[in-house]
Every structure is written in C-alpha cells, then in structure tokens.
Scaffold this motif. Sequence first.
Motif, PDB file in Angstrom:
ATOM      1  N   UNK A  69       0.838  -1.199   0.000  1.00  0.00           N
ATOM      2  CA  UNK A  69       0.000   0.000   0.000  1.00  0.00           C
ATOM      3  C   UNK A  69       0.872   1.247   0.000  1.00  0.00           C
ATOM      4  N   UNK A 100       1.930   3.048  -2.349  1.00  0.00           N
ATOM      5  CA  UNK A 100       1.690   4.084  -3.352  1.00  0.00           C
ATOM      6  C   UNK A 100       0.674   5.114  -2.892  1.00  0.00           C
ATOM      7  N   UNK A 101       0.289   5.054  -1.612  1.00  0.00           N
ATOM      8  CA  UNK A 101      -0.705   6.014  -1.128  1.00  0.00           C
ATOM      9  C   UNK A 101      -0.116   7.414  -1.071  1.00  0.00           C
ATOM     10  N   UNK A 127      -2.184  11.509  -5.055  1.00  0.00           N
ATOM     11  CA  UNK A 127      -2.680  10.968  -3.799  1.00  0.00           C
ATOM     12  C   UNK A 127      -2.077  11.687  -2.601  1.00  0.00           C
ATOM     13  N   UNK A 187      -6.949  -3.197  -3.039  1.00  0.00           N
ATOM     14  CA  UNK A 187      -5.712  -2.878  -2.322  1.00  0.00           C
ATOM     15  C   UNK A 187      -5.967  -2.472  -0.879  1.00  0.00           C
ATOM     16  N   UNK A 188      -7.095  -1.814  -0.635  1.00  0.00           N
ATOM     17  CA  UNK A 188      -7.288  -1.248   0.700  1.00  0.00           C
ATOM     18  C   UNK A 188      -8.184  -2.081   1.600  1.00  0.00           C
ATOM     19  N   UNK A 193     -10.218  14.970  -6.183  1.00  0.00           N
ATOM     20  CA  UNK A 193      -9.483  14.521  -5.005  1.00  0.00           C
ATOM     21  C   UNK A 193     -10.405  14.234  -3.834  1.00  0.00           C
ATOM     22  N   UNK A 195     -12.124  11.067  -4.272  1.00  0.00           N
ATOM     23  CA  UNK A 195     -11.168   9.986  -4.022  1.00  0.00           C
ATOM     24  C   UNK A 195     -10.940   9.797  -2.524  1.00  0.00           C
ATOM     25  N   UNK A 218     -11.636   6.464  -0.418  1.00  0.00           N
ATOM     26  CA  UNK A 218     -10.554   5.657   0.149  1.00  0.00           C
ATOM     27  C   UNK A 218     -10.732   5.541   1.663  1.00  0.00           C
TER      28      UNK A 218
END
Lengths: 110, 268
Positions: free
Chosen positions: A32, A34-35, A40, B102-103, B248, B251, B255
């Motif tokens: 993880x 690349x957060x 980002x 991924x999360x 953003x 996003x 997330x």
Amino acid sequence: MSDSEPPDPLRQLSDDLDQARLRADPANAPGRGDITTGGNALGFGLRIGIELVAALIVGVGIGWLADRYIGTRPWGILLGFFLGSAAGIINVFRAVQNMGGGGPGAGRRG
Amino acid sequence: MADQGLAGADEARARAGDARVGKKLAAEVSPPLEQFVVKPLVPIHIGGLDLSYTNAALLMTIVVALIMVLLLVPTRRAALVPTRLQSVAELAYEFVANMVRENVGHDGFEYFPLVFSIFMFILFANFIGLIPYSFTITGQIAVTFGLAIFVFVLVTIIGVVRHGFHFLHLFFPPGAPVFMAPVLVPIEIISYLSRPVSLGIRLFANMMAGHTMMAVFAGFTITLGLFGFLPIAINVAMFALEIIVCALQAYVFTILTCLYLRDAIHLH
C-alpha cells in the motif's frame, strides 16, 4: 441481442488474465506504499488537518452535552477537551503511520 | 422541512446584505453565499412535513441519471475493443476495483457496489457543481454528513455482525496495560466517533470554500471596473484548482470508506 458465443481463443485469454491477476494480487495486496505518490499525496495532506479538528469537536461536543443534561457543569467540557485533543493526535498519528511505505500492515497496528 | 425556513432566512439576509453594499452595486453583485440556498421547485407538503422537490433534489436526480447513462449505455453493447464511452466506464470501474482490492482486501470485495456508488455519486456531484448556474449538492453539509453517517453506521453494523462482541476490542489497543483503560477507552471512542465528522466536514468544507472564493473574486471583477481582469485571472487559476479538488475529495471520501471497511472486517 445476437451475441455470438465467444470463440475459444478469447476464453483462453480470459482464463489467462484471471490467473495472472490471481498471481499478481498477493504481491500487490500488501504494497500500500503508493498512497503517498502523485496526486494521492495532496489528498493525503488535506486529509490529516481535519482529523485533528474533528476529534476535538466530538470530544468537546460530548462534554458539552454531559454538562447540559447531566449537570457536571465545568468538568464535562474540560475533560472532553483534553480527551478530544488526545484522540485528535492519535487520529493524525495513525493517518501518518500509513505513510512512508511501511511494510504490510504497518498502519494496522493500533 | 427546515430547508425552506433556512432558505427564506438566507434570502432575507442576502437582500439585507445587498442593501448595505451600496446603491450602485446592489443590483450587480450577488452575495457569494447565495449559490448555496436551497429553493423549493415543486412544493410538496404532506402532513407537517415539507417534502418539496428542491433544486438540490433536482441536481441529485441529474447526477444519478448521468451516472446511469455513462454506465448503462456503453455496456448494453459492450465490445472487446471499447468505444470511448465504454472505456471511460471501464476506467472508473477498474479504478475503484483496484482501490477496494488494495485497501480492503479480497474478502471485502462484496462491498464493491457500495464503494463504487459512493465514488461515482460524489465525483459527479462535485463536477456538476462546477458548471456555472448549477448547484453544488456536496456543498450542503446535510448531504455530506448524511453520506458520512450512512457509511459510519453501515461499517459499524458490518463490524458487529462479523465479529460480535469481539468488535469492542477496537476500543482497547492490544498489549496496553489494563490500568490505562479508563483513559484509553474514552480516547478510542472519541477517535472512532470523529470519523463521520471528519468525513462529512472535509467534503463539505472543501466544496463550499472553493465555490465561495470563486464567487467573491467574481464579485471583485465587477467592483474593480477597469482592473477587473485581475480577479478573472485568479478565478481561472482557481477553477483549475477546483477541478483537482473535486476529483481529489471524491477519491479521499472513497478511500476512507475503504479503510473503515478494512478496519471493520479485519479489526486491528
């Protein structure tokens, strides 16, 4: 619709893709890191500031409600302020822990 | 129900503000907060409730309709080599799918429809709000806080259903000495309760601040007269920034939903 049944090579390709995904995913899942890259990072920075304030709002809010309805006049809001500040710092600490590409589950530690 | 009263009060205040600005400019400069006023379009009153179809509701309908068009039209005749619209839809799908994978992890993929809906709704609401003369529904704290509370309650229910009583371990970090519990547990509970607050306020504040600033600078354009090009230049730059912020914030909201889901599914 008149969907012609998929010819064999396509199904072969689809299976190959599925297998490749399965093979790639275990390697992908823990990474993880690349957060904090690219756009980002900006989102991440914007995120942190409000974490601190939100916990403070909740803490003071609970204290104020306790003062109002239970009658613990000055103490509820005082305690709420300090607990809220602590919770805010913990929030920020946890958010930042995920940065820096720590190993798998680096941010999972409480 | 409170919306109409609020709207009326806001309008009255807006008019009072106008009168104070000065006779010359009163007619030209509209107050920067006027864009957030919720106006009823089709008044519906059932019992004591004001269920009017407002401009916010209209924009939400448009947002949902646009998402449906984007996702349903190209997939009706899906091709292996995608058309432009289809590749946009696929891009959005892949983006969110990767984010969930991924999360949250593989066992969290059953919540993908929820995460995808939230992402698309906020993204479209943000961008449609940028169109002049439209309305920013994510600039209403009722909307963002409603979404945040929805996510919060849902995540809590998922956690309780999956782990039962064990879910309460979220409030006491493993390995901490027991005598610290009276201090740690309230802090953890406040930290947990602050999630929907930060989630809701972040989206609302970002959208509202940006749009208010643009309106203020647009107002300067009129009052500055000959030098009005300066605020316009600033607004052009601001608009670019707003485009980034819109994507953003959608996003970030998504997330964080993913991270909360991960917490509820895996605990610490």
